[in-house]
Design a protein around this motif. Sequence first.
Motif: not given
Length: 267
Positions: A250-253, A264-267
């Motif tokens: 999810r963080g990559l997409k 990368i998003a963390h959250g």
Amino acid sequence: MKRRTRAKNSLPVALSIAGSDSGGGAGIQADLLTFAALGVFGTTAITCLTAQNPDGVSAVHEAPTEMVREQIHQVATFFAPAAVKTGMLFSAAIVDVVATFAAAHRRTRIVVDPVMVATSGARLLREDAIVALCDRLFPHAALVTPNLDEAAVLLGRRPADRGEIVDAAEELATRFRVPFLLKGGHLEGDRLVDVFARPRALPVVHSGRRVHDVDTHGSGCTLSAAVAALLARGHALEEAVALGRRFLQRGLKRPLEVRGRRFIAHG
């Protein structure tokens, strides 16, 4: 040490024992972001300072062994973390400190990310520490999460395709007698596999598609921290692995854009 009981509405606690990434995308920084995103209170014991950004590591400064030991002691004494994630340990002396803690806290679930070499090629684990990692820390691990390059160091060969990754994961779990998640992200191609293997059990193959145009710096840290956070929340290991992979995907997409790059998003 008397273990504190957790009140009904109290956050579970996880501890990251790892290096600091001045660029914010990996190491302690990525671990804390991941812990928070998954509803876990994050604590830290910093093993090294690094001077780096997403393009590379220019300097590493090892923390004194006694300082690493004292950080772990202070966190353990007050917070009694339910799970620990280890990252960059750098030296045999630091590995020994962590292994001693693990031996004394057998109820604490420990996820070992055997960080050895940065993508840029910078050495993040000394040669003498590899033996200590295998002999002293791996036996206490709930899970070990090498990538293909780290598997090559542990096995003496680098898995080159899906079948070899499955075989390598099974061999690692059998040799070290603990569960392994062998990450296949360094393999060429769009189809990727990660293999979860336990001793004397059939491996579980997780498949996915490569996400393009996103900087994957810190992806290994994020995944291992996610598994540790989910273990701290009470998930079983196989479920924590599956949910941890989902969190990373999810963080990559849905990445963050910073200074023209996607991370990368963390959250």
